[in-house]
Scaffold this active site. Structure first.
Site, mmCIF file in Angstrom:
data_model
loop_
_atom_site.group_PDB
_atom_site.id
_atom_site.type_symbol
_atom_site.label_atom_id
_atom_site.label_comp_id
_atom_site.label_asym_id
_atom_site.label_seq_id
_atom_site.Cartn_x
_atom_site.Cartn_y
_atom_site.Cartn_z
ATOM 1 N N CYS A 7 -1.535 7.661 -15.480
ATOM 2 C CA CYS A 7 -2.397 8.469 -16.312
ATOM 3 C C CYS A 7 -3.375 7.535 -17.005
ATOM 4 O O CYS A 7 -3.165 6.323 -17.029
ATOM 5 C CB CYS A 7 -1.588 9.227 -17.364
ATOM 6 S SG CYS A 7 -0.460 10.454 -16.674
ATOM 7 N N GLY A 35 -5.630 9.340 -12.514
ATOM 8 C CA GLY A 35 -5.042 10.673 -12.503
ATOM 9 C C GLY A 35 -6.053 11.719 -12.110
ATOM 10 O O GLY A 35 -7.142 11.769 -12.684
ATOM 11 N N ASN A 110 0.386 7.402 -21.571
ATOM 12 C CA ASN A 110 0.502 6.869 -20.220
ATOM 13 C C ASN A 110 1.841 6.161 -20.092
ATOM 14 O O ASN A 110 2.138 5.252 -20.867
ATOM 15 C CB ASN A 110 -0.647 5.895 -19.938
ATOM 16 C CG ASN A 110 -0.499 5.141 -18.626
ATOM 17 O OD1 ASN A 110 -0.969 4.020 -18.494
ATOM 18 N ND2 ASN A 110 0.143 5.745 -17.644
ATOM 19 N N GLY A 111 2.649 6.574 -19.116
ATOM 20 C CA GLY A 111 3.945 5.941 -18.914
ATOM 21 C C GLY A 111 5.058 6.967 -18.860
ATOM 22 O O GLY A 111 4.828 8.168 -18.950
ATOM 23 N N CYS A 248 3.598 -3.980 -15.568
ATOM 24 C CA CYS A 248 3.860 -3.461 -14.229
ATOM 25 C C CYS A 248 3.020 -4.226 -13.214
ATOM 26 O O CYS A 248 1.787 -4.221 -13.265
ATOM 27 C CB CYS A 248 3.515 -1.973 -14.177
ATOM 28 S SG CYS A 248 3.562 -1.252 -12.519
ATOM 29 N N TYR A 254 -2.458 -2.024 -7.282
ATOM 30 C CA TYR A 254 -3.006 -0.724 -6.885
ATOM 31 C C TYR A 254 -3.622 0.103 -8.005
ATOM 32 O O TYR A 254 -4.738 0.586 -7.880
ATOM 33 C CB TYR A 254 -1.911 0.098 -6.195
ATOM 34 C CG TYR A 254 -2.331 1.494 -5.829
ATOM 35 C CD1 TYR A 254 -3.131 1.729 -4.709
ATOM 36 C CD2 TYR A 254 -1.935 2.594 -6.594
ATOM 37 C CE1 TYR A 254 -3.528 3.020 -4.369
ATOM 38 C CE2 TYR A 254 -2.320 3.878 -6.259
ATOM 39 C CZ TYR A 254 -3.125 4.099 -5.151
ATOM 40 O OH TYR A 254 -3.517 5.368 -4.823
ATOM 41 N N SER A 295 -8.056 0.223 -2.411
ATOM 42 C CA SER A 295 -7.302 -0.882 -3.000
ATOM 43 C C SER A 295 -6.910 -1.967 -2.007
ATOM 44 O O SER A 295 -6.420 -3.018 -2.412
ATOM 45 C CB SER A 295 -6.052 -0.348 -3.712
ATOM 46 O OG SER A 295 -5.278 0.424 -2.825
ATOM 47 N N ASP A 358 -2.346 -1.663 0.527
ATOM 48 C CA ASP A 358 -1.631 -2.059 -0.690
ATOM 49 C C ASP A 358 -0.135 -1.790 -0.615
ATOM 50 O O ASP A 358 0.655 -2.460 -1.282
ATOM 51 C CB ASP A 358 -2.220 -1.345 -1.907
ATOM 52 C CG ASP A 358 -2.159 0.168 -1.764
ATOM 53 O OD1 ASP A 358 -1.093 0.759 -2.037
ATOM 54 O OD2 ASP A 358 -3.179 0.757 -1.375
ATOM 55 N N CYS A 394 11.130 3.887 -9.442
ATOM 56 C CA CYS A 394 10.510 3.415 -10.684
ATOM 57 C C CYS A 394 10.743 4.464 -11.766
ATOM 58 O O CYS A 394 10.563 5.651 -11.521
ATOM 59 C CB CYS A 394 9.013 3.198 -10.481
ATOM 60 S SG CYS A 394 8.130 2.816 -12.020
ATOM 61 N N CYS A 446 10.739 -1.887 -8.872
ATOM 62 C CA CYS A 446 10.641 -1.071 -7.661
ATOM 63 C C CYS A 446 10.757 -1.917 -6.401
ATOM 64 O O CYS A 446 10.986 -1.388 -5.315
ATOM 65 C CB CYS A 446 9.340 -0.268 -7.657
ATOM 66 S SG CYS A 446 7.855 -1.263 -7.832
#
Length: 472
Positions: A7, A35, A110-111, A248, A254, A295, A358, A394, A446
């Site tokens: 987001c 997003g 965001n998260g 992250c 990406y 990407s 990616d 994740c 991840c």
């Protein structure tokens, strides 16, 4: 299945009232890559909040007539959403607005929280009624709960952070202030800057500051709370240093735009570096290197530079496809990959091609890309991936929620090569993440299962929708 964006959050506070919604609009436009499901803007007109939120892209939701109807104000906050937790519906559109005894609040997040379900259950047992299936509402409740017993909104945010665990970059608007906060791990990016006319801007990425003419000041530190009152900026560092930094790694691979800089590291340079490392780790004899838009392009450039194999454009993306284009159904003969991408035949026909992307999730999209290049006459296809294999879910905001859907969990590299029909396949070594992030402090859960927080008790994406109702 492909990896979806996070987001994007954006906030602005100005010394004088003006059509501030337009500034937020352009900021969200710059963050659209994070997003595409929904977006929203809330404007503070001298303590009176006016908002517009809906499903769709920024340009679709905020038409000229909608922007013209938004009031002038000194403070505003905006959000673009891809829902990693919670369904796609209007109720989940952000920013979330709250009215309580001590005033109003609008919050953009965001998260993902790793303890969202536990916190939500606790709140519901005290009588809280939830209207969304997003864990952002849980954050809003806790901030509100603390605000009722705190002297200020920033104190309430600080106290709420004592119980929040996981990833959160927040922008919160009160009647008089703009507050931003980044979780103590620093999972998600957040930065701020200032325009020539003394307007402060807070955003997920540097590219959004640039879009509205703001000069970058610095990144918000992990655990830090910044308070903007229109003239001054105050920093609360009570939660700084509580946890080890864990940005992250996939932000660099990406999520973020190539022209952004996160925690002092250029995203473009990170991706080029990933390509260079790929060329050293997985060399091959080929005639041309191409990248998958968008990407994979920077990593392809890096692979070309390091290997000496010429770089060329092999795939063209239809720039006018958004979330509203008509998606072929299961029975349709139309290929969605062909609608979005087309091959430049003269650059790949009869050639040995290095194809850089990616990531590979299920392998379906990769297989279709390879098929597209084969049909264009590619002689050989050597696929190189600028991330390690996805092996684990994740819990911090990326849409990877089941190992059974991850092709790397179910098959060896040799098997994947056959499934997607490539001549060879090479992933970025997981130990190379420190080189592309320029740090030892990053989250790679991840890829290697090293989770910085406890694993959620319920890991389903729709966990809030699936809760059993209590009978009368």
């Amino acid at each position: 299945m492909s990896i979806h964006e996070e987001c994007g959050v954006f906030g602005a506070i100005s010394p004088e009232a003006f059509d501030i919604a337009n500034v937020v609009y352009y900021g969200l436009y710059a963050l659209q890559h994070r997003g595409q499901e929904s977006c929203g803007i809330v404007v503070n007109d001298d303590g009176v909040f006016a908002s517009h939120k809906d499903l769709g892209l920024v340009g679709e939701v905020f038409t000229p007539s909608v922007l013209a109807s938004m009031p002038e104000g000194k403070i505003a906050v905006g959000h673009v959403r891809y829902g990693t937790t919670g369904g796609t519906n209007r109720n989940n559109c952000q920013p979330i607005e709250v009215n309580h005894q001590k005033g109003k609040m609008a919050i953009a997040h965001n998260g993902n929280l790793s303890n969202a379900l536990e916190l939500r259950n606790m709140l519901e047992m005290t009588g809280a009624i939830f209207h969304t299936t997003s864990d952002t509402e849980t954050i809003a409740y806790y901030v509100t709960k603390e605000r009722l017993v705190s002297a200020s909104i920033e104190e309430a945010v600080c106290r709420a952070m004592n119980v929040l665990d996981g990833a959160y970059s927040l922008i919160i608007m009160s009647p008089q202030k703009l507050i931003c906060a980044r979780d103590p791990y620093g999972f998600r990016p957040l930065c701020y800057g200032k325009t020539p006319d003394n307007m402060y801007i807070v955003a997920s990425e540097l590219c959004a500051l640039k879009a509205v003419g703001a000069e970058f000041i610095r990144d918000v530190e992990p655990g830090e709370i910044l308070v903007f009152d229109g003239e001054n900026v105050t920093s609360n560092r009570a939660h700084c240093g509580e946890k080890e930094r864990k940005i992250c790694a996939f932000e660099y691979i990406y999520f973020a735009r190539p022209d952004s800089v996160i925690d002092g590291v250029s995203v473009h340079s990170s991706r080029v570096k990933a390509g260079e490392i790929l060329a050293k780790a997985h060399p091959c004899e080929a005639d041309v290197v191409i990248g998958v838009p968008d990407s994979g392009l920077d990593a392809a450039l890096g692979y070309s530079r390091e290997s000496g194999i010429p770089y060329s454009i092999g795939l063209i993306k239809n720039k006018y496809i958004g979330r509203t284009f008509i998606s072929p159904g299961q029975s349709s003969r139309l290929d969605k990959v062909k609608i979005k991408l087309s091959a430049i035949e003269e650059n790949v026909k009869g050639k040995r091609v290095v194809l850089v992307d990616d990531s590979i999730v299920r392998g379906t999209t990769s297989g279709r890309l390879v098929k597209l290049l084969r049909e264009a006459g590619a002689k050989e296809i050597h696929m190189r991936i600028s991330s390690p294999p996805f092996l684990h879910p994740c819990y911090y905001g990326t849409d990877i929620d089941s190992e059974e859907h991850l092709i790397a969990c179910q098959h060896t590299i040799a098997e994947i090569e056959k499934i997607i029909n490539v001549d060879s396949l090479g992933y970025l070594p997981v130990e190379a993440l420190k080189d592309i992030t320029c740090s030892d402090h990053y989250c790679s859960a991840c890829f290697d299962g090293s989770y910085p927080t406890s694993i959620p008790s319920d890991t389903r994406k729709d966990r809030f929708e699936q809760k059993l109702s209590v009978k009368d």
